[in-house]
Each structure stands twice: as C-alpha cells, then as structure tokens.
Design a protein around this motif. Structure first.
Motif, PDB file in Angstrom:
ATOM      1  N   THR A 235      74.409  26.659 -12.801  1.00 35.20           N
ATOM      2  CA  THR A 235      73.110  26.488 -12.140  1.00 35.20           C
ATOM      3  C   THR A 235      72.825  25.010 -11.917  1.00 35.20           C
ATOM      4  N   GLU A 236      73.134  24.183 -12.932  1.00 27.67           N
ATOM      5  CA  GLU A 236      72.926  22.733 -12.797  1.00 27.67           C
ATOM      6  C   GLU A 236      73.787  22.173 -11.670  1.00 27.67           C
ATOM      7  N   GLN A 237      75.043  22.618 -11.612  1.00 29.47           N
ATOM      8  CA  GLN A 237      75.938  22.143 -10.554  1.00 29.47           C
ATOM      9  C   GLN A 237      75.435  22.566  -9.178  1.00 29.47           C
ATOM     10  N   GLN A 238      74.908  23.799  -9.098  1.00 31.01           N
ATOM     11  CA  GLN A 238      74.383  24.294  -7.830  1.00 31.01           C
ATOM     12  C   GLN A 238      73.161  23.500  -7.408  1.00 31.01           C
ATOM     13  N   LEU A 239      72.314  23.142  -8.394  1.00 31.14           N
ATOM     14  CA  LEU A 239      71.116  22.346  -8.104  1.00 31.14           C
ATOM     15  C   LEU A 239      71.493  20.967  -7.596  1.00 31.14           C
ATOM     16  N   ILE A 240      72.470  20.356  -8.265  1.00 31.45           N
ATOM     17  CA  ILE A 240      72.932  19.031  -7.836  1.00 31.45           C
ATOM     18  C   ILE A 240      73.505  19.107  -6.421  1.00 31.45           C
ATOM     19  N   LYS A 241      74.273  20.191  -6.182  1.00 29.53           N
ATOM     20  CA  LYS A 241      74.868  20.372  -4.855  1.00 29.53           C
ATOM     21  C   LYS A 241      73.795  20.549  -3.791  1.00 29.53           C
ATOM     22  N   SER A 242      72.741  21.310  -4.119  1.00 29.60           N
ATOM     23  CA  SER A 242      71.645  21.533  -3.166  1.00 29.60           C
ATOM     24  C   SER A 242      70.924  20.235  -2.854  1.00 29.60           C
ATOM     25  N   GLU A 243      70.738  19.410  -3.900  1.00 34.66           N
ATOM     26  CA  GLU A 243      70.076  18.114  -3.679  1.00 34.66           C
ATOM     27  C   GLU A 243      70.931  17.220  -2.787  1.00 34.66           C
ATOM     28  N   LYS A 358      81.025  34.693  12.771  1.00 33.70           N
ATOM     29  CA  LYS A 358      82.207  34.356  13.580  1.00 33.70           C
ATOM     30  C   LYS A 358      82.604  32.903  13.342  1.00 33.70           C
ATOM     31  N   GLN A 359      81.597  32.034  13.309  1.00 33.47           N
ATOM     32  CA  GLN A 359      81.872  30.612  13.076  1.00 33.47           C
ATOM     33  C   GLN A 359      82.562  30.413  11.728  1.00 33.47           C
ATOM     34  N   VAL A 360      82.078  31.136  10.696  1.00 34.21           N
ATOM     35  CA  VAL A 360      82.693  31.038   9.366  1.00 34.21           C
ATOM     36  C   VAL A 360      84.143  31.503   9.420  1.00 34.21           C
ATOM     37  N   LYS A 430      76.954  27.256   3.702  1.00 36.38           N
ATOM     38  CA  LYS A 430      75.512  27.422   3.929  1.00 36.38           C
ATOM     39  C   LYS A 430      75.206  28.709   4.696  1.00 36.38           C
ATOM     40  N   ILE A 431      76.069  29.059   5.636  1.00 35.86           N
ATOM     41  CA  ILE A 431      75.858  30.297   6.393  1.00 35.86           C
ATOM     42  C   ILE A 431      75.944  31.506   5.461  1.00 35.86           C
ATOM     43  N   ILE A 432      76.985  31.551   4.645  1.00 35.13           N
ATOM     44  CA  ILE A 432      77.148  32.686   3.730  1.00 35.13           C
ATOM     45  C   ILE A 432      76.005  32.727   2.718  1.00 35.13           C
ATOM     46  N   GLU A 433      75.582  31.572   2.259  1.00 32.08           N
ATOM     47  CA  GLU A 433      74.456  31.512   1.313  1.00 32.08           C
ATOM     48  C   GLU A 433      73.183  32.046   1.957  1.00 32.08           C
ATOM     49  N   SER A 434      72.964  31.706   3.238  1.00 32.98           N
ATOM     50  CA  SER A 434      71.768  32.174   3.931  1.00 32.98           C
ATOM     51  C   SER A 434      71.801  33.687   4.149  1.00 32.98           C
ATOM     52  N   HIS A 435      72.986  34.279   4.071  1.00 34.10           N
ATOM     53  CA  HIS A 435      73.134  35.729   4.194  1.00 34.10           C
ATOM     54  C   HIS A 435      73.061  36.426   2.831  1.00 34.10           C
ATOM     55  N   GLY A 436      72.783  35.665   1.780  1.00 31.71           N
ATOM     56  CA  GLY A 436      72.698  36.245   0.445  1.00 31.71           C
ATOM     57  C   GLY A 436      74.053  36.522  -0.177  1.00 31.71           C
ATOM     58  N   GLY A 437      75.105  35.908   0.371  1.00 29.20           N
ATOM     59  CA  GLY A 437      76.447  36.124  -0.148  1.00 29.20           C
ATOM     60  C   GLY A 437      76.980  34.906  -0.873  1.00 29.20           C
ATOM     61  N   LYS A 438      78.278  34.913  -1.153  1.00 27.24           N
ATOM     62  CA  LYS A 438      78.895  33.757  -1.807  1.00 27.24           C
ATOM     63  C   LYS A 438      80.356  33.653  -1.385  1.00 27.24           C
ATOM     64  N   THR A 449      96.268  29.197  -0.457  1.00 27.95           N
ATOM     65  CA  THR A 449      94.839  29.249  -0.787  1.00 27.95           C
ATOM     66  C   THR A 449      94.278  30.613  -0.431  1.00 27.95           C
ATOM     67  N   SER A 450      93.365  31.095  -1.272  1.00 32.87           N
ATOM     68  CA  SER A 450      92.681  32.363  -1.014  1.00 32.87           C
ATOM     69  C   SER A 450      91.186  32.115  -1.005  1.00 32.87           C
ATOM     70  N   VAL A 451      90.534  32.517   0.091  1.00 30.85           N
ATOM     71  CA  VAL A 451      89.078  32.382   0.211  1.00 30.85           C
ATOM     72  C   VAL A 451      88.479  33.784   0.246  1.00 30.85           C
ATOM     73  N   ASN A 452      87.616  34.070  -0.708  1.00 33.26           N
ATOM     74  CA  ASN A 452      86.969  35.378  -0.780  1.00 33.26           C
ATOM     75  C   ASN A 452      85.491  35.252  -0.423  1.00 33.26           C
ATOM     76  N   ILE A 453      85.060  36.031   0.555  1.00 31.68           N
ATOM     77  CA  ILE A 453      83.661  36.049   0.983  1.00 31.68           C
ATOM     78  C   ILE A 453      83.048  37.374   0.544  1.00 31.68           C
ATOM     79  N   TYR A 454      81.923  37.291  -0.146  1.00 28.29           N
ATOM     80  CA  TYR A 454      81.215  38.495  -0.590  1.00 28.29           C
ATOM     81  C   TYR A 454      79.861  38.540   0.113  1.00 28.29           C
ATOM     82  N   LEU A 455      79.599  39.639   0.835  1.00 29.41           N
ATOM     83  CA  LEU A 455      78.375  39.760   1.622  1.00 29.41           C
ATOM     84  C   LEU A 455      77.635  41.048   1.278  1.00 29.41           C
ATOM     85  N   PRO A 456      76.309  40.948   1.111  1.00 21.76           N
ATOM     86  CA  PRO A 456      75.536  42.186   0.972  1.00 21.76           C
ATOM     87  C   PRO A 456      75.460  42.887   2.319  1.00 21.76           C
ATOM     88  N   ILE A 457      75.396  44.202   2.300  1.00 21.41           N
ATOM     89  CA  ILE A 457      75.350  44.948   3.561  1.00 21.41           C
ATOM     90  C   ILE A 457      73.999  44.784   4.237  1.00 21.41           C
TER      91      ILE A 457
END
Length: 465
Positions: A235-243, A358-360, A430-438, A449-457
C-alpha cells in the motif's frame, strides 16, 4: 535426659515445615505436629510404622526413588512431587544420617496452582497470538514457535526446531539481522523491519521485535514477535507511486503545451520548404518530418498522462478486441519473424472502454514483438477466472527483464528500450487501474516476460484516461 528430649520435641513441633524421621527399616521414629496435620494422620499412630505400608501410593512416586537415593548415596535430595491421595503438591528435602533419614516438607499446592495458571496464561498468549511468536537459544536456533509462525513462513514446528533464523533471512539482509540479534543477546530489545523468505521462496515483509530472555540477571535466550506487513508495504509503495504519477502528470501537461506551439510552426514551415526542395533535400526533410511526428506522438502521450478524460463504459467483446489488435499488428510481427498465437475461451461481454483496452493490448503485444529481434512466438491467452473476473495473459520468448529492473516497470520515463519513453506502460497501468483491474508483470532475464491483466466484468462508468 528426659527434660532435654522433651525440649527437643517441643522445638521440632514449633517448626512450620512438616518434619519426620525414619530409621533404616523405613519406620517412623518421630513425626511433628505439622507433619501429622499435612498427612492427615495421628502422629502417635505413625510412630514405629513402616512408611511404605502406611503410604503405599508413594512407592510408585518420586518419594520412593528419592528417599532410597539419599540413603544409598548419603547425599541430601530436594524435589517437588504430587501425592494423589491427598491431592497435594509437596516440596521435599531429605537428609540422610547413620540412623536413617530426616525429612522436611511443605505444602506448595497453592503456589503450584498459581504457577500453573501463569503457565496457561503464557501458553494462551503464545499459541493464540495472531502474530508469529518464537524463541531462540543464544546461537539463534529455534526453541519454540506458535502456529502463526508456521502459517506465516510455511515450515512446521518440527522443521523450525531443527534450524536457525538464517534460512529465513535474505542474503543481503543477513549481516544486519545478525548484528541486531547479537544486540538482543547482549540484553537490548531490538525493533526492526526486514524481508523474510517463505518456504516456497516468496518474500514476506515483516516487522520484528527481539526481546532478551533474562533469568537470574543473565540472558539465556531471545523471544521474537514478527508481524506480517506485506500488505502495508505494498500500500505504501502504491501511494508513493500515485504521488509520483500525480507529479509527473502536472509536469507532463506543462511540457506538452510548451512543445506543441513551436512544434506546429516548425511542421508548417517544413512543409513549405519541402514543396520546393531538390531530391537530395527531400530525403533530409523526410527524416525531419518523421522525427517531428515522433515528437508529436510523445507530446500526445504526455497529455494523455496529464489529463483524465470522461469516457463512457459499455459492453464490449474482449475476444473481438484482441482479434482486431492481432490483425493490426500482424504485419509488424511478420517483419520481425514473430508468430502471434491466441488461445481464447469465449468470454462474456465486459463493461469497459474498448478503445482504451485496445491501446493497452497494442502496447503490450508491440513490446513483446520488439523484445524478440531474432523472432519467436507471442502467446495471448484469454480465460474467465470466476463469475466476476477475466484474465488476459500476453507472454513472449524475448530477452526478459532482470529482477532489479522489474519493479520499476510502469514508472514514467523508465524504459528498457533505447528509444522508449516509458509512457506506454504507465498509460497501460493507469487504464487498467481505471477499469478496476490490475496488471502483474513477471519475467526472467533471457527467458521472456509474462504480463497478466485481470479485469472485472462489470465496473462503474466514470473518469478514466
């Protein structure tokens, strides 16, 4: 001599301890009043009687063994023992002599109950504590661990009791932790944070307290309490990243606006000059035009990072979005000798902004292609995790990303490409975060490299990039 004996008996009767003597035939020769009271017997009834005949239950208890040992070795003995017929704990001291054995004893049942209660309190504090609680000897070997300790690090109690703290400490942290442990052994309580290794290899962030165990003014070991603070650290790392993102957004907006105005003028004059240029000059102008277009692309990315926009979410078919993107990038893949393979379940319609996703996908698949200059395969997998979430994995066979660089992925202006800006990955996050995903990125240098995107329906419509 009579008065002297009577005086001696009177003195012995005044002793607050129970006191009796027995001869070599194990017969009572004297019993004081306190002993008679503690044993619930008439002392006159005991004189001349065999102790083992009068108290046969004692034969299978420490009394029998210890009394015989005292007479055989001609050395005093001191022990605690419970006598079930009387439901009493006794503290016993026995002294041998040429005539037999002299025994002093006290009823310590009340003290035993208090000690037992204290032990139960300690045991409850130890076993029921939600934090990991443990103890070491002076060399750092585990003496005890509670169930929370087993759960936190994956080892069971038997494994812990055969090891020291060293296997749990990251190599880079070992010297510091050893120094702190030595200070605890010296009698100084230590509080610190560190990274510990779980049995399965993953890292657990912990807050640790080491407390010296002091007995008779001497340190005999160390207690430890460890609290899992992994979520707090993330959470601290995420806060620092957001700042950082917020600061970069403000900076990006100012830079983009300052660049765009002179850039527009340069582009206009370049077009005028190009219309009357010779063939040789035209090649120069072509290069200049391409570079100006690149600058325009970067300023566009800067503005996208800087300014959130209102987008309307709607039901989109993720399978179709992926097909559109792979078709779009097929020519680039072909030129790089890369094969894009899609393995997809039929996913439910997902509430999202289609163009943003699509951009992602374009950013990530392009990165995968560019990581394989000698060709290879990009695997795109789509699956439904549960009723509320889908997953998209994009995996390449490229050069991979070293561990020390992996945690910086998504930070603005951080890139592993020679001509990259790092804004593409930042925008994707930021796009995935705005969609409530990670997004989770895993990689090994030289293995891809493996990139995993998790999105709520389903997500709520609102502000996004």
């Amino acid at each position: 001599m009579g008065p002297i004996v009577n005086d001696a008996e009177e003195i012995l009767d005044r002793i607050t301890d129970g006191f009796f003597s027995i001869n070599h035939n194990w017969e009572f020769t004297y019993v004081n009043s306190t002993a008679a009271r503690l044993l619930f017997r008439d002392r006159d009834d005991l004189i001349g009687k065999n102790i083992w005949n009068e108290f046969p239950a004692a034969i299978d208890l420490p009394f029998y063994e210890q009394y015989h040992k005292a007479i055989q070795d001609q050395t005093p003995v001191n022990f605690d023992a419970y006598f079930p017929p009387l439901k009493t704990w006794f503290d016993v001291r026995a002294y041998p002599s040429k005539k037999g054995l002299t025994v002093y004893f006290l009823d310590v049942t009340a003290e035993k109950k208090v000690n037992s209660k204290n032990k139960q309190h300690y045991k409850s504090l130890f076993e029921q504590n939600p934090d990991a609680v443990f103890s070491f000897d002076l060399d750092g070997n585990y003496l005890s661990v509670n169930s929370a300790m087993e759960k936190m690090f994956g080892y069971d109690e038997e494994e812990f009791l055969q090891m020291s703290y060293v296997p749990l400490v990251e190599e880079a942290e070992l010297k510091r932790i050893t120094t702190l442990y030595k200070k605890a052994v010296e009698g100084k309580t230590q509080n610190y944070e560190t990274k510990a290794k779980h049995k399965d290899g993953r890292i657990v962030h912990v807050s640790v307290k080491n407390i010296p165990i002091i007995v008779d003014n001497e340190v005999v070991g160390v207690y430890g309490i460890a609290k899992d603070i992994t979520k707090q650290k993330l959470t601290e790392q995420q806060l620092i990243k957001s700042e950082k993102l917020s600061a970069v957004g403000q900076l990006s907006a100012s830079i983009a606006h300052e660049i765009r105005n002179p850039l527009t003028a340069l582009k206009g004059f370049l077009q005028i000059m190009r219309s009357s240029a010779t063939d040789k000059q035209d090649s120069y102008f072509s290069i200049m035009s391409d570079e100006i277009s690149r600058i325009e692309q970067i300023t566009g990315e800067l503005l996208m990072v800087a300014k959130p926009q209102v987008h309307h979410f709607q039901q989109e078919n993720i399978n179709e979005l992926i097909n559109d993107v792979t078709t779009l990038l097929s020519s680039q893949a072909l030129m790089n000798n890369v094969d894009i393979h899609v393995s997809a379940e039929v996913l439910p319609l997902t509430y999202c902004v289609g163009n943003q996703l699509k951009q992602v996908f374009i950013n990530l698949i392009k990165n995968a292609i560019e990581s394989m200059p000698n060709g290879g395969q990009v695997l795109v997998s789509l699956s439904r995790l549960n009723a509320n979430e889908i997953a998209i994995e994009i995996k390449d066979q490229g050069c991979g990303i070293p561990n020390d660089l992996l945690e910086n992925i998504g930070i603005p202006f951080y890139t592993t490409k020679q001509k990259g800006t790092g804004l593409g990955m930042m925008t994707s996050f930021k796009i995935i975060e705005s969609h409530g995903g990670k997004i989770d990125v895993s990689s090994k240098s030289g293995e891809g490299t493996s990139v995993n995107i998790y999105l709520p329906i389903n997500v709520k419509e609102g502000i996004s990039l």
